[in-house]
Design a protein around this motif. Structure first.
Motif, short mmCIF file in Angstrom:
data_model
loop_
_atom_site.label_atom_id
_atom_site.label_comp_id
_atom_site.label_asym_id
_atom_site.label_seq_id
_atom_site.Cartn_x
_atom_site.Cartn_y
_atom_site.Cartn_z
N LEU A 287 2.50 20.19 79.47
CA LEU A 287 3.57 21.12 79.79
C LEU A 287 3.09 22.56 79.66
O LEU A 287 2.03 22.83 79.07
CB LEU A 287 4.76 20.90 78.85
CG LEU A 287 5.38 19.52 78.80
CD1 LEU A 287 6.37 19.43 77.65
CD2 LEU A 287 6.08 19.22 80.12
N ASN A 288 3.88 23.51 80.18
CA ASN A 288 3.65 24.90 79.84
C ASN A 288 3.90 25.03 78.34
O ASN A 288 4.98 24.68 77.85
CB ASN A 288 4.63 25.78 80.62
CG ASN A 288 4.49 27.26 80.32
OD1 ASN A 288 4.62 27.67 79.17
ND2 ASN A 288 4.25 28.05 81.35
N PRO A 289 2.92 25.50 77.55
CA PRO A 289 3.08 25.50 76.09
C PRO A 289 4.32 26.24 75.59
O PRO A 289 5.01 25.77 74.69
CB PRO A 289 1.80 26.18 75.60
CG PRO A 289 0.80 25.95 76.68
CD PRO A 289 1.59 25.99 77.96
N SER A 333 6.30 25.07 88.02
CA SER A 333 6.76 26.38 88.51
C SER A 333 8.12 26.73 87.89
O SER A 333 8.38 27.89 87.54
CB SER A 333 6.87 26.37 90.04
OG SER A 333 7.80 25.40 90.48
N GLU A 334 8.99 25.72 87.70
CA GLU A 334 10.29 25.98 87.07
C GLU A 334 10.10 26.28 85.58
O GLU A 334 10.80 27.14 85.02
CB GLU A 334 11.21 24.77 87.26
CG GLU A 334 12.60 24.92 86.65
CD GLU A 334 13.44 26.02 87.28
OE1 GLU A 334 14.53 26.29 86.74
OE2 GLU A 334 13.01 26.61 88.30
N GLN A 335 9.16 25.60 84.95
CA GLN A 335 8.85 25.90 83.55
C GLN A 335 8.41 27.35 83.39
O GLN A 335 8.84 28.06 82.47
CB GLN A 335 7.75 24.96 83.04
CG GLN A 335 8.16 23.51 82.90
CD GLN A 335 7.01 22.62 82.47
OE1 GLN A 335 6.18 23.01 81.65
NE2 GLN A 335 6.94 21.42 83.03
N GLN A 336 7.55 27.80 84.29
CA GLN A 336 7.06 29.18 84.23
C GLN A 336 8.20 30.17 84.44
O GLN A 336 8.26 31.22 83.79
CB GLN A 336 5.96 29.38 85.27
CG GLN A 336 4.68 28.62 84.93
CD GLN A 336 3.73 28.50 86.12
OE1 GLN A 336 4.03 28.94 87.23
NE2 GLN A 336 2.58 27.88 85.89
N ARG A 337 9.12 29.85 85.35
CA ARG A 337 10.27 30.74 85.61
C ARG A 337 11.15 30.85 84.36
O ARG A 337 11.56 31.95 83.98
CB ARG A 337 11.09 30.21 86.79
CG ARG A 337 12.22 31.13 87.22
CD ARG A 337 13.08 30.48 88.30
NE ARG A 337 13.96 29.47 87.75
CZ ARG A 337 15.14 29.72 87.20
NH1 ARG A 337 15.60 30.96 87.15
NH2 ARG A 337 15.89 28.74 86.74
N ILE A 338 11.41 29.72 83.74
CA ILE A 338 12.23 29.70 82.53
C ILE A 338 11.57 30.50 81.42
O ILE A 338 12.22 31.29 80.72
CB ILE A 338 12.50 28.25 82.10
CG1 ILE A 338 13.43 27.56 83.10
CG2 ILE A 338 13.09 28.19 80.69
CD1 ILE A 338 13.59 26.07 82.89
N VAL A 339 10.28 30.32 81.25
CA VAL A 339 9.54 31.06 80.22
C VAL A 339 9.63 32.56 80.45
O VAL A 339 9.85 33.34 79.51
CB VAL A 339 8.07 30.59 80.16
CG1 VAL A 339 7.22 31.56 79.33
CG2 VAL A 339 7.99 29.19 79.58
#
Length: 381
Positions: A287-289, A333-339
């Motif tokens: 996952l994105n950490p 990409s959604e993980q990065q947006r949320i972060v």
């Protein structure tokens, strides 16, 4: 401060006695403390313990109620000093309830105690150290004016703290909404990656430099969502006995004094491996950490872990229990947006260089400056 200046000028030089705290207070006999497992949500009696916050929880045990008075609560282990003018029950172990004697105003004594530096004795009891320290005891009229001035600063702090708390609640609402709004699937942690337990090191192993480490207790007292540097090191000689987290791993505390602290996680984003304690796990994943770390802060995650912890003198969660917790999975990409969105909220509530946190830090420094200035009196010979 002209009135205070006039009052001080009217006092004979060197007329203020400095008396030990132990001579200025009575230790209030209290019922037994409330054990952590007896905290009851929705109850009416607030519990004050020696932790960081003022109210740690609530209980419905009427026999433990301490009537409202101008009490000062001292943490025998933590050195915390709290003003408690309402009815309450004490948390288990290490909570001293103090009541001032007639020659000193309770609120003046509270400000005076906060101005003292109680020497650290590790986890040992600190009341013996505090009661031997001396505070100045000017006339009551002077005490009242000192209290009036210092309370002006603390009321400004309280307003900022309330606003900051509102921002934190807003951040939590957005965090929960973002993480759970576009859920494509949920999977248990044990299927998403590998949980690796750390290995023990002791306080005797700590050093000024050497192998970078993250102790489980530091995860909930020092670190935020992510970290690139450690605050602690251990001796190079014990390298072969340690276990390490790698860049991108999530480091999870599995032991704490309360449910909130257990399973708190920090994403390790440093350039090198970092040693971890055996009361923590490294979660190795794809996952994105930072997304993974934010998931651990969600209300849903807290609800799940609450059903899996074991409560005793310390609260714990096992690796096998952690592996069962279901987490929402979305595209990278959604993980990065949320972060990216949550990082902006983090800055608003945690960055000491901007916004309300910066203003609050400045107010606290101002209060400490005037507290030290106003509580300095020439000692009677």
């Amino acid at each position: 401060m002209s009135r205070l200046d006039d009052l001080i000028r009217a006092m004979p030089p060197g007329s203020v006695k400095h008396l030990p705290v132990g001579e200025l207070v009575d230790v209030v006999p209290t019922p037994r403390g409330v054990k952590r497992e007896r905290y009851v949500d929705g109850s009416t009696i607030p519990i004050v313990d020696q932790g960081e916050g003022l109210v740690a929880g609530f209980t419905d045990e009427e026999s433990l109620r301490i009537p409202a008075a101008e009490h000062i609560v001292f943490g025998d282990h933590t050195r915390a000093i709290k003003w408690v003018p309402f009815e309450f029950a004490v948390g288990a172990d290490g909570t001293k309830v103090l009541k001032s004697k007639p020659e000193v105003l309770p609120r003046y004594l509270y400000h005076s105690l906060r101005n003292l530096s109680v020497p650290s004795r590790g986890y040992s009891r600190h009341w013996a150290a505090l009661r031997a320290l001396a505070v100045p005891v000017p006339p009551l009229e002077v005490q009242r004016e000192v209290v009036r001035i210092l309370d002006t600063f603390t009321s400004l702090e309280a307003e900022l703290e309330a606003e900051l708390e509102a921002r934190r609640r807003q951040r939590q609402t957005y965090l929960d909404a973002l993480i759970h709004a576009s859920v494509e699937q949920r999977q248990p942690l044990g299927e998403l990656g590998k949980l690796v337990r750390g290995r023990r090191f002791t306080k005797n192993d700590f050093a000024e430099s050497g192998i970078p480490v993250i102790h489980y207790g530091e995860i909930y007292t020092h670190y935020g969502t992510a970290a690139t540097e450690t605050r602690s090191f251990v001796r190079d000689e014990i390298a072969n006995t340690l276990r390490f987290a790698q860049p991108g791993d999530l480091i999870i505390a599995t032991t704490g004094e309360n449910l909130r602290d257990v399973a708190k996680a920090v994403a390790w984003l440093g350039d090198i491996d970092v040693a971890i304690h055996d009361d923590s796990y490294a979660f190795k994943h794809s996952l994105n950490p930072k997304y993974a770390s934010y998931v651990f802060q969600s209300t849903d995650f807290a609800s799940q872990k609450g059903r899996l912890v074991t409560a005793g003198k310390l609260t714990r969660i096992s690796g096998s229990s952690l592996a069962k917790i279901q987490v929402p999975i979305v595209s990278l990409s959604e993980q990065q947006r949320i972060v990216a969105i949550l990082d902006q909220f983090d800055a608003l509530v945690n960055d000491l260089s901007i916004g309300i946190p910066a203003e609050l830090a400045a107010r606290r420094k101002q209060y400490e400056y005037y507290r030290d200035k106003l509580l300095t009196f020439e000692e009677a010979s």
